[in-house]
Design a protein around this motif. Structure first.
Motif, PDB file in Angstrom:
ATOM      1  N   ALA A   1       8.595 -12.648   0.667  1.00 23.16           N
ATOM      2  CA  ALA A   1       8.416 -12.422  -0.768  1.00 23.16           C
ATOM      3  C   ALA A   1       7.244 -11.482  -1.027  1.00 23.16           C
ATOM      4  O   ALA A   1       7.312 -10.602  -1.890  1.00 23.16           O
ATOM      5  CB  ALA A   1       8.190 -13.745  -1.493  1.00 23.16           C
ATOM      6  N   ALA A   2       6.151 -11.664  -0.291  1.00 17.68           N
ATOM      7  CA  ALA A   2       4.988 -10.794  -0.468  1.00 17.68           C
ATOM      8  C   ALA A   2       5.351  -9.341  -0.169  1.00 17.68           C
ATOM      9  O   ALA A   2       4.924  -8.422  -0.876  1.00 17.68           O
ATOM     10  CB  ALA A   2       3.856 -11.267   0.439  1.00 17.68           C
ATOM     11  N   GLY A   3       6.160  -9.112   0.857  1.00 24.53           N
ATOM     12  CA  GLY A   3       6.574  -7.761   1.183  1.00 24.53           C
ATOM     13  C   GLY A   3       7.490  -7.167   0.132  1.00 24.53           C
ATOM     14  O   GLY A   3       7.406  -5.974  -0.184  1.00 24.53           O
ATOM     15  N   VAL A   4       8.362  -7.999  -0.451  1.00 22.11           N
ATOM     16  CA  VAL A   4       9.290  -7.512  -1.481  1.00 22.11           C
ATOM     17  C   VAL A   4       8.540  -7.119  -2.748  1.00 22.11           C
ATOM     18  O   VAL A   4       8.843  -6.100  -3.374  1.00 22.11           O
ATOM     19  CB  VAL A   4      10.362  -8.581  -1.774  1.00 22.11           C
ATOM     20  CG1 VAL A   4      11.159  -8.227  -3.028  1.00 22.11           C
ATOM     21  CG2 VAL A   4      11.297  -8.719  -0.586  1.00 22.11           C
ATOM     22  N   VAL A   5       7.544  -7.920  -3.146  1.00 19.42           N
ATOM     23  CA  VAL A   5       6.745  -7.582  -4.332  1.00 19.42           C
ATOM     24  C   VAL A   5       6.124  -6.195  -4.188  1.00 19.42           C
ATOM     25  O   VAL A   5       6.074  -5.418  -5.145  1.00 19.42           O
ATOM     26  CB  VAL A   5       5.663  -8.655  -4.570  1.00 19.42           C
ATOM     27  CG1 VAL A   5       4.596  -8.139  -5.536  1.00 19.42           C
ATOM     28  CG2 VAL A   5       6.289  -9.926  -5.120  1.00 19.42           C
ATOM     29  N   ASP A   6       5.651  -5.874  -3.011  1.00 21.27           N
ATOM     30  CA  ASP A   6       5.028  -4.572  -2.782  1.00 21.27           C
ATOM     31  C   ASP A   6       6.018  -3.418  -2.913  1.00 21.27           C
ATOM     32  O   ASP A   6       5.612  -2.262  -3.057  1.00 21.27           O
ATOM     33  CB  ASP A   6       4.398  -4.534  -1.386  1.00 21.27           C
ATOM     34  CG  ASP A   6       3.170  -5.433  -1.282  1.00 21.27           C
ATOM     35  OD1 ASP A   6       2.583  -5.754  -2.337  1.00 21.27           O
ATOM     36  OD2 ASP A   6       2.814  -5.825  -0.155  1.00 21.27           O
ATOM     37  N   ARG A   7       7.311  -3.719  -2.871  1.00 17.83           N
ATOM     38  CA  ARG A   7       8.330  -2.675  -2.956  1.00 17.83           C
ATOM     39  C   ARG A   7       8.918  -2.524  -4.356  1.00 17.83           C
ATOM     40  O   ARG A   7       9.841  -1.741  -4.565  1.00 17.83           O
ATOM     41  CB  ARG A   7       9.462  -2.977  -1.963  1.00 17.83           C
ATOM     42  CG  ARG A   7       9.015  -2.934  -0.502  1.00 17.83           C
ATOM     43  CD  ARG A   7      10.165  -3.299   0.422  1.00 17.83           C
ATOM     44  NE  ARG A   7      11.304  -2.415   0.214  1.00 17.83           N
ATOM     45  CZ  ARG A   7      12.531  -2.684   0.649  1.00 17.83           C
ATOM     46  NH1 ARG A   7      12.770  -3.817   1.294  1.00 17.83           N
ATOM     47  NH2 ARG A   7      13.521  -1.833   0.434  1.00 17.83           N
ATOM     48  N   ILE A   8       8.381  -3.281  -5.330  1.00 17.19           N
ATOM     49  CA  ILE A   8       8.910  -3.253  -6.695  1.00 17.19           C
ATOM     50  C   ILE A   8       7.884  -2.629  -7.632  1.00 17.19           C
ATOM     51  O   ILE A   8       6.710  -2.999  -7.629  1.00 17.19           O
ATOM     52  CB  ILE A   8       9.266  -4.678  -7.162  1.00 17.19           C
ATOM     53  CG1 ILE A   8      10.435  -5.231  -6.338  1.00 17.19           C
ATOM     54  CG2 ILE A   8       9.626  -4.688  -8.642  1.00 17.19           C
ATOM     55  CD1 ILE A   8      10.786  -6.663  -6.668  1.00 17.19           C
TER      56      ILE A   8
END
Length: 273
Positions: A37-44
């Protein structure tokens, strides 16, 4: 490249929960450890700060405790049924299939509205045994894509309270009509919480949040809706206070757990069928 998005209403809640899981998982004492989830937030490309209502810091623990309990029940089901089907209904941007890891033989389906699934496909990788389906869960045609010869685990995290009671009853009936047996995991609020969100509907709407529509009055509620279901267990989220690493919130949730009204206002449930 960061994905620019603009969701409102129920779909916006998935951004808040994604952000809270990522926030909690960046702690060295994380409960959930949802580093995906932390990695996905950085991609949004999105202003997540505007989603946070007052109390957001503490809500990250409520969300982590909820998700961890449902993760544990899911892992237990998969250990007992290595050849099974998982339906994650209203999955949003949850990374459960990725943070748990899929055993060989499990067929996992994440189901949500088409625009949500379109975004998921940009943010998450493909896995063997993993599929996404773009559909409202209250429709029926998507069920035709699901194999019926295996035990099924249905996860409805953060979903049933946004549907009307009649919609919930129809959904549960469709599941028991189609599958011979399995389990249902979900979370639910007490009636007074649902009434409060409806009284606060204008304030919530200004933040882009919807009100709740369905309450869980007691632990046997689902059995009254559909006799095929049988109650297995429930866990008030506040009863898990000992897992919270930050003392001020651990003490707060411990006090909540001592008072029946605040202990039982929000619970995770496990039913068989």
């Amino acid at each position: 490249m960061r994905e620019k998005i603009d969701f409102t209403g129920v779909e916006q809640t998935m951004l808040a929960t994604l952000y809270l899981r990522a926030w909690e998982s960046r702690s060295k004492d994380s409960i959930l450890r949802d580093h995906v989830a932390a990695g996905v937030v950085d991609r949004i490309d999105y202003d997540f700060g505007k989603l946070m209502l007052r109390g957001g810091a503490g809500n990250r623990f409520m969300l982590a405790l909820r998700s961890k309990q449902l993760d544990d029940w899911t892992a237990d089901f998969l250990r007992r049924h290595p050849d099974s089907v998982v339906l994650h209904l209203g999955c949003g941007l949850d990374s459960r299939a990725f943070r748990l890891g899929l055993p060989v033989g499990v067929r996992w389906f994440d189901v949500d509205l088409p625009d949500v699934i379109d975004l998921r496909r940009k943010l998450y990788p493909e896995l063997d045994g993993y599929r996404t389906i773009g559909s409202s869960v209250t429709e029926t045609r998507w069920l035709d894509e699901i194999p019926t010869e295996y035990p099924v685990l249905v996860i409805a995290e953060g979903l049933l309270m946004y549907l009307t009671e009649n919609e919930n009853k129809r959904l549960l009936q469709q599941l028991t009509d189609r599958f011979s047996g399995g389990e249902l995991l979900f979370d639910g609020f007490a009636p007074w919480v649902v009434r409060l969100t409806q009284r606060m509907s204008k304030r919530l709407a200004r933040k882009g949040y919807p009100s709740y529509w369905t309450a869980i009055r007691d632990r046997r509620e689902i059995e009254r809706w559909n006799p095929r279901f049988r109650y297995l267990e429930d866990v008030p989220f506040a009863s898990l206070y000992a897992k919270i690493p930050v003392r001020v919130y651990r003490v707060t949730y411990r006090l909540m757990n001592m008072i029946p009204a605040s202990r039982d206002f929000y619970r995770m449930f496990r039913f068989g069928f």
